[in-house]
Write a protein that holds these residues in place. Structure first.
Motif, PDB file in Angstrom:
ATOM      1  N   HIS A 117      43.401  27.694   6.617  1.00 55.08           N
ATOM      2  CA  HIS A 117      42.858  27.435   5.179  1.00 55.08           C
ATOM      3  C   HIS A 117      43.597  26.727   4.445  1.00 55.08           C
ATOM      4  CE1 HIS A 117      39.597  27.948   2.047  1.00 55.08           C
ATOM      5  NE2 HIS A 117      40.719  28.099   1.232  1.00 55.08           N
ATOM      6  N   TYR A 154      31.813  30.874  -7.788  1.00 57.40           N
ATOM      7  CA  TYR A 154      33.248  31.366  -8.494  1.00 57.40           C
ATOM      8  C   TYR A 154      32.902  31.351 -10.083  1.00 57.40           C
ATOM      9  CZ  TYR A 154      35.274  30.579  -4.063  1.00 57.40           C
ATOM     10  OH  TYR A 154      35.911  30.369  -2.576  1.00 57.40           O
ATOM     11  N   LYS A 202      34.185  36.080  -1.753  1.00 60.93           N
ATOM     12  CA  LYS A 202      34.845  35.616  -3.330  1.00 60.93           C
ATOM     13  C   LYS A 202      33.878  34.752  -4.151  1.00 60.93           C
ATOM     14  CE  LYS A 202      37.665  34.485  -0.217  1.00 60.93           C
ATOM     15  NZ  LYS A 202      38.772  34.397   0.649  1.00 60.93           N
ATOM     16  N   GLY A 205      36.489  25.914   2.497  1.00 63.95           N
ATOM     17  CA  GLY A 205      36.843  24.831   1.499  1.00 63.95           C
ATOM     18  C   GLY A 205      36.098  23.654   1.362  1.00 63.95           C
ATOM     19  N   ARG A 231      35.679  28.170 -14.760  1.00 66.53           N
ATOM     20  CA  ARG A 231      36.222  27.030 -13.888  1.00 66.53           C
ATOM     21  C   ARG A 231      36.733  25.922 -14.796  1.00 66.53           C
ATOM     22  NH1 ARG A 231      34.056  24.547 -10.451  1.00 66.53           N
ATOM     23  NH2 ARG A 231      35.799  24.487  -8.848  1.00 66.53           N
ATOM     24  N   GLY A 266      32.345  29.500   1.651  1.00 66.77           N
ATOM     25  CA  GLY A 266      31.887  30.165   0.342  1.00 66.77           C
ATOM     26  C   GLY A 266      31.037  29.239  -0.469  1.00 66.77           C
ATOM     27  N   ARG A 267      31.829  28.242  -0.984  1.00 66.81           N
ATOM     28  CA  ARG A 267      31.401  27.366  -2.072  1.00 66.81           C
ATOM     29  C   ARG A 267      30.073  26.890  -1.620  1.00 66.81           C
ATOM     30  NH1 ARG A 267      34.409  25.313  -6.299  1.00 66.81           N
ATOM     31  NH2 ARG A 267      36.160  25.770  -5.174  1.00 66.81           N
ATOM     32  N   GLU A 299      34.673  29.734   7.633  1.00 68.56           N
ATOM     33  CA  GLU A 299      34.374  30.659   6.466  1.00 68.56           C
ATOM     34  C   GLU A 299      34.020  29.988   5.139  1.00 68.56           C
ATOM     35  OE1 GLU A 299      37.385  33.375   7.498  1.00 68.56           O
ATOM     36  OE2 GLU A 299      38.806  32.222   6.191  1.00 68.56           O
ATOM     37  N   SER A 344      40.355  24.640  -1.276  1.00 68.05           N
ATOM     38  CA  SER A 344      38.894  24.638  -1.633  1.00 68.05           C
ATOM     39  C   SER A 344      38.511  23.444  -2.265  1.00 68.05           C
ATOM     40  CB  SER A 344      38.825  25.828  -2.276  1.00 68.05           C
ATOM     41  OG  SER A 344      37.471  26.316  -2.629  1.00 68.05           O
ATOM     42  N   ASP A 366      33.667  37.265   5.302  1.00 69.10           N
ATOM     43  CA  ASP A 366      35.161  37.258   4.646  1.00 69.10           C
ATOM     44  C   ASP A 366      35.250  37.977   3.530  1.00 69.10           C
ATOM     45  OD1 ASP A 366      37.194  36.425   3.161  1.00 69.10           O
ATOM     46  OD2 ASP A 366      37.028  34.347   3.565  1.00 69.10           O
ATOM     47  N   TYR A 377      40.418  24.937 -14.157  1.00 65.88           N
ATOM     48  CA  TYR A 377      40.687  23.620 -13.352  1.00 65.88           C
ATOM     49  C   TYR A 377      40.296  22.328 -13.977  1.00 65.88           C
ATOM     50  CZ  TYR A 377      40.229  27.846 -10.173  1.00 65.88           C
ATOM     51  OH  TYR A 377      39.891  28.997  -9.438  1.00 65.88           O
TER      52      TYR A 377
HETATM   53  N1  LLP Z   1      38.738  31.434   3.512  1.00 62.57           N
HETATM   54  C1  LLP Z   1      39.826  31.580   2.649  1.00 62.57           C
HETATM   55  C2  LLP Z   1      40.986  32.358   3.489  1.00 62.57           C
HETATM   56  C3  LLP Z   1      39.910  31.417   1.519  1.00 62.57           C
HETATM   57  O1  LLP Z   1      41.057  31.689   0.647  1.00 62.57           O
HETATM   58  C4  LLP Z   1      38.989  30.796   0.687  1.00 62.57           C
HETATM   59  C5  LLP Z   1      38.724  30.517  -0.648  1.00 62.57           C
HETATM   60  C6  LLP Z   1      37.529  30.651   1.546  1.00 62.57           C
HETATM   61  C7  LLP Z   1      37.561  30.914   2.894  1.00 62.57           C
HETATM   62  C8  LLP Z   1      36.388  29.997   0.957  1.00 62.57           C
HETATM   63  O2  LLP Z   1      36.680  28.678   0.239  1.00 62.57           O
HETATM   64  P1  LLP Z   1      35.415  27.807  -0.175  1.00 62.57           P
HETATM   65  O3  LLP Z   1      34.370  27.497   1.219  1.00 62.57           O
HETATM   66  O4  LLP Z   1      34.519  28.637  -1.192  1.00 62.57           O
HETATM   67  O5  LLP Z   1      35.956  26.739  -0.716  1.00 62.57           O
HETATM   68  N2  LLP Z   1      38.465  29.947  -7.758  1.00 62.57           N
HETATM   69  C9  LLP Z   1      38.460  28.420  -6.898  1.00 62.57           C
HETATM   70  C10 LLP Z   1      38.242  28.527  -5.489  1.00 62.57           C
HETATM   71  C11 LLP Z   1      39.222  29.539  -4.951  1.00 62.57           C
HETATM   72  C12 LLP Z   1      39.165  29.509  -3.417  1.00 62.57           C
HETATM   73  C13 LLP Z   1      40.027  30.545  -2.664  1.00 62.57           C
HETATM   74  N3  LLP Z   1      39.855  30.754  -1.364  1.00 62.57           N
HETATM   75  C14 LLP Z   1      37.339  27.652  -7.667  1.00 62.57           C
HETATM   76  O6  LLP Z   1      36.570  28.432  -8.442  1.00 62.57           O
HETATM   77  O7  LLP Z   1      37.069  26.241  -7.402  1.00 62.57           O
END
Ligand code: LLP
Length: 423
Positions: free
Chosen positions: A206, A379, A67, A241, A318, A280-281, A278, A209, A86, A322
């Motif tokens: 989770h 994102y 995502k 996250g 963003r 992403g960012r 997992e 983030s 993921d 946010y």
């Molecule tokens: N795993 C699950 C189940 C998640 O829901 C998410 C993010 C991740 C992993 C990855 O999270 P990360 O490592 O990327 O933080 N649009 C928002 C962020 C939404 C995140 C949604 N879920 C932004 O631009 O900050």
């Protein structure tokens, strides 16, 4: 006031004498000339290095959360570097499979997976389905009763832990649409039923983030430790996250530090299970910069100077969603001081269409300059839109002096592609 902090630039950045910025061996102003603006420029070697760091930090398994940024090239890159993926929708599954990623390398998430999406996942043979509700268990049981293979599943639990981040980015608090609560006995019941009906692999949580502080993860693991003590699980996924620094003055733990803290907390909690994560960012955010062209400079005396660029909330929602902060700089003078206070805005018909609320730039800014915002790899592209029928920017991967266009710019004809017209 000061120059852009270098650590916000992609790892493989080079500032030539005179100040011009190259990323991955490619001069970025030349990239803007070649591909036009707005343009997403990703440092490919840096993303590969981050994927490898994640796999080393979580040797039992690291999934890239698509995502954050998804296209065929990205899915392949993460897969080639040893990550699973993921995916959270039928669309993300579709792109991953189109990229040639084997289905058993996919972890399927989501709080409202439709029967059609679950069927698609079972028919493809995804590696894990992370169940988010009893209704989903029911849907899966019916699909299996209809002849599809029993999936391997995890149960997403809600640990009831507040992560220190924006309210919209918190997912592990009790009042949340995500997960099955461990506070009442729901999660235990879901696990028992999943063991009966499917191949049960373990528990997923989770908490949110853009989490800067590893203690939030440690707290969640402490809670999960008590929860999983009486049950046998093969795998514990702590989700994604991990936060990243976007602006001057911010610092975030590295993926390696996160892995060490998580595994230490898991050991301290007495959890004997494979530990997976997992991110992403943390894989993609800092690898990219966005290039814009400055179109209008409007000074409102005694108030502020507005700098309008040729993109905005359609390539980076963003700030409006946010209140997120970004830096800006001119890649023709990357290390120049930035004494001029400005607000960088987009071209959309909306006052909130802001790229940078309170930024600084060098005073010799002129119309036609290429303006860059760093840390835009996560994102932005993935949450982009066609608002005002603005066409979406292309994506280039740069590496060793070569720029590969991996997603082309949208065209006006693309805007008509789904439109039946009136006849
Ligand atoms: N795993 C699950 C189940 C998640 O829901 C998410 C993010 C991740 C992993 C990855 O999270 P990360 O490592 O990327 O933080 N649009 C928002 C962020 C939404 C995140 C949604 N879920 C932004 O631009 O900050």
């Amino acid at each position: 006031m000061t120059a852009l902090p270098r650590h916000l630039l992609p790892d493989n950045s080079f500032v030539a004498p005179g100040g011009r910025l190259a990323v991955g061996g490619c001069d970025v102003i030349d990239l803007a000339d070649e591909f036009g603006t707005p343009l997403f420029v990703y440092d490919e070697a840096m993303m590969r290095a981050r994927c490898r760091e994640a796999v080393a930090a979580f040797p039992d398994g690291a999934a890239y959360a698509t995502k954050a940024f998804m296209c065929i090239a990205m899915a392949r890159l993460a897969h080639e570097e040893g990550m699973t993926l993921d995916v959270a929708t039928g669309g993300e599954i579709y792109i991953a499979l189109a990229a040639g990623v084997p289905a058993d390398r996919l972890v399927f998430h989501g709080n409202n997976k439709s029967v059609a999406e679950l069927r698609m996942a079972l028919e493809a043979g995804v590696g894990r389905i992370v169940i988010d509700s009893f209704e989903e268990i029911e849907r899966l049981e019916q699909l299996v009763a209809g002849g599809l293979a029993r999936p391997t599943v995890m149960i997403r639990v809600n640990p009831g832990v507040e992560a220190h981040t924006h309210e919209f980015l918190q997912t592990g608090v009790h009042d949340s649409k995500f997960g099955i609560s461990i506070v009442d006995n729901s999660a235990i019941r879901a696990i028992a039923r999943a063991r009966d009906s499917f191949d049960f692999a373990g528990v997923h949580a989770h908490i949110g983030s853009q989490v800067f502080d590893v203690q939030s993860f440690e707290r969640a693991i402490g809670v999960l430790g008590e929860f999983v003590a009486p049950i046998e699980i093969e795998e514990l996924s702590i989700g994604g996250g991990l936060g990243v620094a976007y602006v001057e003055g911010e610092t975030a733990p590295t993926i390696t530090e996160w892995g060490v803290a998580v595994r230490r907390a898991v050991a301290a909690a007495g959890i004997e299970a494979n530990v997976t994560a997992e991110p992403g960012r943390a894989i993609v955010a800092q690898s990219a910069i966005t290039l814009y062209t400055v179109g209008i400079i409007k000074e409102i005396p005694g108030v502020r100077t507005y700098v309008s660029v040729d993109g905005g909330m359609s390539d980076n929602p963003r700030p409006i969603l946010y209140g997120s902060g970004y830096e800006a700089f001119l890649p023709r003078g990357t290390d120049d001081d930035r004494p001029m206070h400005i607000r960088v805005v987009g071209k959309h018909c909306e006052s909130g269409d802001v790229v940078i609320w309170d930024g600084t730039l060098s005073e010799d800014l002129v119309v036609g300059d290429i303006l860059a915002t760093p840390v835009t790899g996560a994102y932005g592209h993935s949450m982009g839109s066609n608002y005002n029928m603005v066409i979406r920017p292309p994506v280039v991967f740069v590496r060793d002096g070569v720029a590969k266009q991996v997603v082309r710019r949208e065209t006006y004809d693309d805007l008509l592609a789904r439109d039946f017209g009136v006849d």
